[in-house]
Design a protein around this motif. Structure first.
Motif, PDB file in Angstrom:
ATOM      1  N   SER A  25       4.400  -3.045  -2.539  1.00  0.00           N
ATOM      2  CA  SER A  25       3.020  -2.601  -2.400  1.00  0.00           C
ATOM      3  C   SER A  25       3.032  -1.042  -1.168  1.00  0.00           C
ATOM      4  N   GLU A  26       4.161  -1.780  -0.121  1.00  0.00           N
ATOM      5  CA  GLU A  26       3.683  -0.760   1.217  1.00  0.00           C
ATOM      6  C   GLU A  26       5.030   1.077   0.550  1.00  0.00           C
ATOM      7  N   GLU A  27       5.936   0.641  -0.210  1.00  0.00           N
ATOM      8  CA  GLU A  27       6.341   1.544  -0.870  1.00  0.00           C
ATOM      9  C   GLU A  27       5.560   2.081  -1.424  1.00  0.00           C
ATOM     10  N   ARG A  28       4.352   1.828  -2.835  1.00  0.00           N
ATOM     11  CA  ARG A  28       3.506   2.142  -3.613  1.00  0.00           C
ATOM     12  C   ARG A  28       2.604   3.138  -2.185  1.00  0.00           C
ATOM     13  N   ILE A  29       2.322   2.897  -1.347  1.00  0.00           N
ATOM     14  CA  ILE A  29       0.962   3.229  -0.425  1.00  0.00           C
ATOM     15  C   ILE A  29       1.342   4.509   0.244  1.00  0.00           C
ATOM     16  N   ASP A  30       2.704   4.219   0.270  1.00  0.00           N
ATOM     17  CA  ASP A  30       3.335   4.903   0.904  1.00  0.00           C
ATOM     18  C   ASP A  30       3.399   6.480   0.162  1.00  0.00           C
ATOM     19  N   ALA A  31       4.273   6.428  -1.188  1.00  0.00           N
ATOM     20  CA  ALA A  31       4.352   7.120  -2.206  1.00  0.00           C
ATOM     21  C   ALA A  31       2.766   7.868  -2.682  1.00  0.00           C
ATOM     22  N   LEU A  32       1.701   6.544  -2.372  1.00  0.00           N
ATOM     23  CA  LEU A  32       0.287   7.810  -3.313  1.00  0.00           C
ATOM     24  C   LEU A  32       0.210   8.751  -2.127  1.00  0.00           C
ATOM     25  N   LEU A  33       0.000   8.473  -0.803  1.00  0.00           N
ATOM     26  CA  LEU A  33       0.076   8.651   0.301  1.00  0.00           C
ATOM     27  C   LEU A  33       0.608  10.262   0.737  1.00  0.00           C
ATOM     28  N   ILE A  34       1.706  10.179   0.142  1.00  0.00           N
ATOM     29  CA  ILE A  34       2.284  11.790  -0.280  1.00  0.00           C
ATOM     30  C   ILE A  34       2.051  12.342  -0.843  1.00  0.00           C
ATOM     31  N   GLU A  35       2.038  11.898  -1.978  1.00  0.00           N
ATOM     32  CA  GLU A  35       1.452  12.489  -2.902  1.00  0.00           C
ATOM     33  C   GLU A  35      -0.252  12.907  -2.917  1.00  0.00           C
TER      34      GLU A  35
END
Length: 67
Positions: A25-35
């Motif tokens: 979940s944290e990796e997904r949130i990080d990816a969405l923030l970067i996107e």
């Protein structure tokens, strides 16, 4: 298994699964923030920006709940 604070092997496995789900979940949130950071033009986020955003969202909620 009591050395690690777990009363059974299944409790330990469940904890591992929860930890992995949290990590994913944290990796997904990080990816969405970067996107999000990489998309569109940059804007200056000021107190006025947040106030306008709050008013817009409040208006949407009011319209959604008004028959």
């Amino acid at each position: 298994m009591t050395e690690g604070g777990y009363s059974s092997a299944s409790e330990y496995v469940r904890d591992l699964i929860r930890a992995d789900q949290k990590r994913q979940s944290e990796e997904r949130i990080d990816a969405l923030l970067i996107e999000g950071l990489d998309s569109g033009e940059l804007i200056e986020v000021t107190p006025e920006y947040w106030e306008a955003k709050r008013q817009k969202l409040s208006g949407r909620l009011t319209r959604k709940h008004t028959p």
